[in-house]
Design a protein around this motif. Structure first.
Motif, PDB file in Angstrom:
ATOM      1  N   GLU A  61       0.782  -1.240   0.000  1.00 24.24           N
ATOM      2  CA  GLU A  61       0.000   0.000   0.000  1.00 24.24           C
ATOM      3  C   GLU A  61       0.818   1.298   0.000  1.00 24.24           C
ATOM      4  N   HIS A 110      -7.722  -0.746   5.923  1.00 23.34           N
ATOM      5  CA  HIS A 110      -7.578  -1.389   4.604  1.00 23.34           C
ATOM      6  C   HIS A 110      -8.831  -2.148   4.187  1.00 23.34           C
ATOM      7  N   ASP A 153      -4.707   2.191  -1.534  1.00 20.73           N
ATOM      8  CA  ASP A 153      -5.739   1.165  -1.744  1.00 20.73           C
ATOM      9  C   ASP A 153      -6.658   1.522  -2.910  1.00 20.73           C
TER      10      ASP A 153
END
Ligand code: ZN
Length: 271
Positions: free
Chosen positions: A71, A253, A234
């Motif tokens: 990420e 997340h 993301d």
């Protein structure tokens, strides 16, 4: 708008925050118009279709080959406006470096940028959307720019309420990239028992104990800024040109990727 790749190949080495294992990442310019990862000969597109875990980071995989904790690198890619790259990974986890995405941004700048013809379509919500889960929320609205307001709240006196609004990707490097991942000392044992945070140290996290930050914060609201950094990484798995207006309370997340999945289905006409 044209696409963007690097002018030259760059390479970095370092250990992953969860596995503690060393990995080398070599980032090549490409003209595919996509961000693609490659490990052990398997090419894994940077796309929500290849997510294999979002528990304590975002992991992608294909044919049994996994690349963990992508990420922060993805966030740097989106923040730098890069749209086409081939990222070769020798090892299992992307290095945590200093816990932020600034070292990646600096390496991109050193490698230089080059425009390419292929360009991803800007992508965002087509109608208002609300995603909720156990006291967390994302509200997404159509908007032909990009704006995120992130509110964090943890059961810790210093982190009870922190927020940040980020509304211009051109300020990513100054406003978001330096914000490090964070940890609370009292959580560390539980995470270690789960086999996580083996590579975590004061060198790569902003650490809090019950009295406050142990090391010097880079911003008063560094935690909220880092959550925006994670969100950009993301949502970048949908398109490296994200659009939309987002209001997020206590996200993570899992929730980010639930939103990305819902948006993805919408564009394919399934919702
Ligand atoms: Zn993070």
């Amino acid at each position: 708008m044209r696409g963007k790749t690097l002018k030259s190949t760059l390479s970095i080495k370092g250990k992953g925050i969860h596995t503690g294992e060393e990995a080398r990442v070599t980032i090549h310019p490409s003209t595919s118009g996509k961000i693609e990862f490659k490990r052990n000969g398997v090419t894994i597109p940077a796309s929500i279709d290849y997510i294999v875990s979002s528990e304590h980071g975002t992991d992608i995989g294909k044919d049994g080959i996994v690349i963990k904790t992508i990420e922060h690198l993805m966030s740097a890619i989106v923040g730098a406006g890069l749209t086409s790259l081939l990222i070769e990974v020798e090892g299992i986890e992307i290095p945590i470096l200093d816990g932020s995405s600034l070292p990646f941004i600096q390496m991109f700048i050193d490698a230089g940028f080059e425009e390419i013809d292929l360009s991803p379509t800007p992508f965002g919500p087509k109608r208002p959307l609300t995603i909720k889960s156990e006291g967390s929320l994302i509200q997404a609205l159509p908007f032909d720019g990009f704006s995120v307001t992130y509110v964090v709240s943890y059961p810790h006196p210093q982190l009870y309420m922190q927020f940040h609004t980020f509304d211009s990707m051109s300020r990513y490097r100054e406003e978001i990239a330096p914000a490090r991942t964070f940890g609370i000392l009292e959580w560390a044992d539980e995470l270690r028992e789960k086999g996580l945070v083996k590579g975590a140290s004061i060198e790569n996290i902003l650490l809090y104990n019950k009295n406050g930050p142990v090391n010097e914060p880079r911003f008063k609201n560094e935690v909220a800024r880092h959550k925006i950094l994670d969100f950009i990484g993301d949502i970048g798995l949908l398109s490296t040109r994200p659009e939309g207006y987002y209001f997020i309370i206590k996200g993570g997340h899992k929730l980010h990727l639930k939103l990305a999945e819902t948006l993805g289905k919408e564009v394919n006409g399934a919702v």
